[in-house]
Design a protein around this motif. Structure first.
Motif, mmCIF file in Angstrom:
data_model
loop_
_atom_site.group_PDB
_atom_site.id
_atom_site.type_symbol
_atom_site.label_atom_id
_atom_site.label_comp_id
_atom_site.label_asym_id
_atom_site.label_seq_id
_atom_site.Cartn_x
_atom_site.Cartn_y
_atom_site.Cartn_z
ATOM 1 N N UNK A 1 3.209 0.720 -19.149
ATOM 2 C CA UNK A 1 4.214 1.571 -19.782
ATOM 3 C C UNK A 1 5.301 2.012 -18.808
ATOM 4 N N UNK A 2 5.230 1.519 -17.565
ATOM 5 C CA UNK A 2 6.258 1.844 -16.587
ATOM 6 C C UNK A 2 6.004 3.097 -15.793
ATOM 7 N N UNK A 3 4.849 3.706 -15.942
ATOM 8 C CA UNK A 3 4.534 4.930 -15.193
ATOM 9 C C UNK A 3 3.900 4.582 -13.859
ATOM 10 N N UNK A 4 4.198 5.369 -12.821
ATOM 11 C CA UNK A 4 3.652 5.118 -11.499
ATOM 12 C C UNK A 4 2.159 5.362 -11.448
ATOM 13 N N UNK A 5 1.429 4.438 -10.834
ATOM 14 C CA UNK A 5 -0.032 4.541 -10.768
ATOM 15 C C UNK A 5 -0.540 4.817 -9.360
ATOM 16 N N UNK B 1 0.824 -1.214 0.000
ATOM 17 C CA UNK B 1 0.000 0.000 0.000
ATOM 18 C C UNK B 1 0.856 1.261 0.000
ATOM 19 N N UNK B 2 2.078 1.136 0.505
ATOM 20 C CA UNK B 2 3.002 2.267 0.459
ATOM 21 C C UNK B 2 3.638 2.410 -0.913
ATOM 22 N N UNK B 3 4.110 1.308 -1.442
ATOM 23 C CA UNK B 3 4.837 1.350 -2.703
ATOM 24 C C UNK B 3 3.915 1.655 -3.871
ATOM 25 N N UNK B 4 2.701 1.106 -3.857
ATOM 26 C CA UNK B 4 1.791 1.299 -4.975
ATOM 27 C C UNK B 4 2.142 0.363 -6.102
ATOM 28 N N UNK B 5 2.319 0.885 -7.318
ATOM 29 C CA UNK B 5 2.637 0.041 -8.464
ATOM 30 C C UNK B 5 2.761 0.875 -9.719
ATOM 31 N N UNK B 6 3.169 0.220 -10.802
ATOM 32 C CA UNK B 6 3.344 0.909 -12.079
ATOM 33 C C UNK B 6 2.456 0.269 -13.137
ATOM 34 N N UNK B 7 2.196 1.033 -14.217
ATOM 35 C CA UNK B 7 1.399 0.541 -15.315
ATOM 36 C C UNK B 7 2.237 -0.196 -16.343
#
Length: 616
Positions: free
Chosen positions: A176-180, A168-174
């Motif tokens: 295309x490599x962009x942060x979501x 929940x802290x880190x989140x994730x990327x899409x």
């Protein structure tokens, strides 16, 4: 001799003029726009431009454990039109091309017929991506096939070596490599870097021949981030939170662990967890970082932040005894009576906190009045964002003073009619652990460059410059009172064998909006810290909607989980054991409920000798 008629002569002349005009137009076209098109076509045939992908920066915990990283790999693509043209130019048959495509398909573990059909359907296109994240052996085998129109391009894959830890802290990327989400989104610009480019001369088979210096722009790789999170404490918090939620069949819960001296967040846990490497496999509601984005009514965990200012302003003293007449009390400020779970008779202010008396708190609130009660809760930062480096933080809610009614006093005194987040509660409790200062929560220590050199370390906060919520003497007094909560109060299950823990429990009904408060749904919370003589850690732990048949009081559900988290974290940090907890002053001890000095001896088992818990 035959002569042309004027009409025929005019027609011939007109035809000549039209032809000449067309030729002139064609020449003009070829020298202007057509020339540019021809040059561009030649450029496409003779040169190849490749994107040099920037590597996304890593995320590390405070001890150097990698929590999010990037693996460089390669992807396979095909230019179907170029492939067909080459085979035809070389005099090779379509059967030979299909045979080569079948070999290629088997290397990437795909059905040969499926790949052949795909390339046939897209025979006029110039780009078809067939596979991602290929290892070096497969790439070498593809190169050996030497199929025209087949190429490999570099790609990056984000991976999370700790699995769901701190998801929940880190989140994730899409894709295309962009942060979501999470830190990946908050620091996307710094982490992502900037892609470069390479323009190279190529041969007929699209193999690169040379690159001019001016045609090479190197990629600017993303910066690394070092967090304040300690992966070991994060793991401890997540394990204890998950165990408590599962034991009491609760659908969700949160825990925040902070250093009260610096404001650094050492752990921020939410349950249930998810895998940040595959965001689409989890529902959006499970990915919410509820510790900062979903506020709730705190119930009795708010009480220390009212008692502290009341003591500081001389509204009451710890030895003052409140004349609690019965288990139920009719306040002049509202029609509905205020009730306590247990009736103890008259209570000193000390025991109003320890036993979590709603009636005693209402009486303190009545004496404070609306203005001072409002200033007490807002003075600890409730109703404002903490400024933590995360997207979507909720400010909670404290009604403006102009909207307070008389009945707001007993409501707020019991922890209702306002909303807080677990992070806000942890931050407020830090003030009782550091001498009364309201620290700013921090998640990031600083960025690193791609080689690992520290570019900037965010300055350590100076406590003397932090807002003063209460004075140091009052902070120490309240902290000592809160030690009794785990010794002879509402959460003896949180007591430690080794360290002196201070804390406060809370059990709040969950609002159903216009339908009032649910009779069978609760938020069960514990906030506290340790060791009391020199606080190193502060925790806020909340479990939502535990199964009432298994237990729902904060001291039963949340307290033991918080106590175990503190114990394990202090052991990991190698904090020395606490000395014996000092007894309450004699003039106060005589007013305490069922006071027995023996309960302060180092416990042989959880709860200590003779300790009993009241419900909250």
């Amino acid at each position: 001799m035959t002569t042309l008629s004027p009409i025929r002569a005019a027609v011939v002349l007109l035809a000549i003029i039209v032809a000449m005009t067309a030729l002139a137009g064609r020449v003009a076209y070829l020298q202007t726009y057509g020339r540019q098109q021809t040059i561009r076509r030649a450029e496409r045939q003779q040169h190849m431009t490749e994107t040099l992908q920037a590597r996304r920066g890593n995320i590390w915990d405070r001890t150097g454990v990698i929590m999010a990283g990037t693996v460089q790999s390669r992807a396979l693509y095909v230019d179907p039109k170029f492939m067909l043209d080459c085979y035809q130019a070389d005099g090779r048959t379509l059967a030979e091309m299909d045979d080569d495509v079948s070999k290629l398909a088997r290397l990437i573990d795909r059905d040969p017929y499926e790949v052949s059909q795909l390339l046939s359907d897209k025979s006029e296109t110039r780009f078809v991506r067939l596979a991602d994240h290929l290892d070096n052996n497969v790439c070498a085998a593809i190169d050996k096939l030497d199929i025209p129109g087949v190429g490999l391009m570099p790609t990056s894959e984000r991976y999370y070596p700790m699995g769901s830890l701190a998801a929940h802290l880190l989140g994730g990327v899409g894709s295309t490599g962009n942060g979501l989400e999470g830190l990946e989104l908050q620091f996307d610009k710094q982490l992502a870097g900037r892609d470069g480019a390479k323009r190279s001369l190529k041969d007929a088979r699209r193999h690169a021949l040379s690159v001019a210096a001016e045609d090479f722009i190197p990629a600017e790789h993303g910066r690394h981030l070092v967090l304040t999170i300690d992966a070991n404490i994060q793991m401890i918090a997540e394990q204890e939170l998950a165990a408590a939620c599962q034991k009491y069949k609760a659908p969700r819960g949160e825990a925040v662990v902070m250093d009260p001296q610096t404001g650094e967040i050492l752990a921020m846990a939410d349950w249930p967890a998810f895998n940040p490497g595959s965001l689409n496999d989890s529902p959006q509601k499970d990915r919410l970082n509820r510790a900062i984005v979903v506020p709730y009514e705190p119930g009795s965990t708010l009480k220390p932040f009212i008692v502290g200012p009341a003591l500081a302003q001389g509204v009451t003293r710890l030895r003052e005894v409140w004349p609690i007449p019965a288990k139920s009390y009719k306040s002049p400020l509202r029609r509905k009576p205020i009730t306590d779970v247990h009736f103890y008779g008259p209570l000193a202010t000390w025991d109003v906190l320890v036993k979590s008396s709603n009636i005693g708190m209402t009486m303190i609130g009545e004496r404070l009045g609306k203005s001072r009660l409002f200033n007490a809760v807002t003075g600890f930062g409730f109703g404002r964002r903490t400024g933590v480096e995360m997207p979507g933080e909720d400010a909670g809610a404290v009604n403006p003073l102009a909207r307070w009614h008389d009945y707001s006093i007993p409501s707020v005194a019991q922890g209702y009619e306002l909303m807080v987040t677990p992070l806000q509660l942890a931050r407020a409790m830090c003030a009782y652990g550091n001498g009364g200062r309201l620290v700013t929560p921090r998640l990031v220590q600083g960025p690193l460059d791609p080689e690992g050199a520290l570019l900037q370390r965010y300055p350590e906060p100076d406590l003397k410059l932090m807002p003063q919520a209460v004075d140091p003497v009052t902070a120490a007094e309240v902290r000592r009172v809160l030690c009794d909560v785990v010794v002879r109060g509402t959460s003896t299950g949180a007591r430690s064998y080794i360290w002196n823990i201070f804390g406060k429990t809370g059990t709040s009904h969950i609002s159903q909006g216009a339908g009032g408060y649910a009779d069978d749904k609760y938020n069960s919370s514990f906030i506290g810290g340790a060791p009391a003589e020199n606080p190193r850690l502060v925790i806020a732990l909340c479990i939502h909607e535990p199964d009432r048949s298994l237990g729902h009081y904060g001291g039963t559900v949340a307290g033991p989980a918080a106590g175990r988290t503190l114990e394990r974290a202090l052991a990991y940090l190698q904090v020395p054991p606490s000395p014996d907890l000092p007894l309450p002053p004699a003039d106060i001890a005589s007013s305490l409920v069922n006071y027995n000095p023996s309960v302060y001896k180092r416990p042989l088992s959880k709860g200590g000798p003779g300790a009993t818990a009241s419900a909250d």
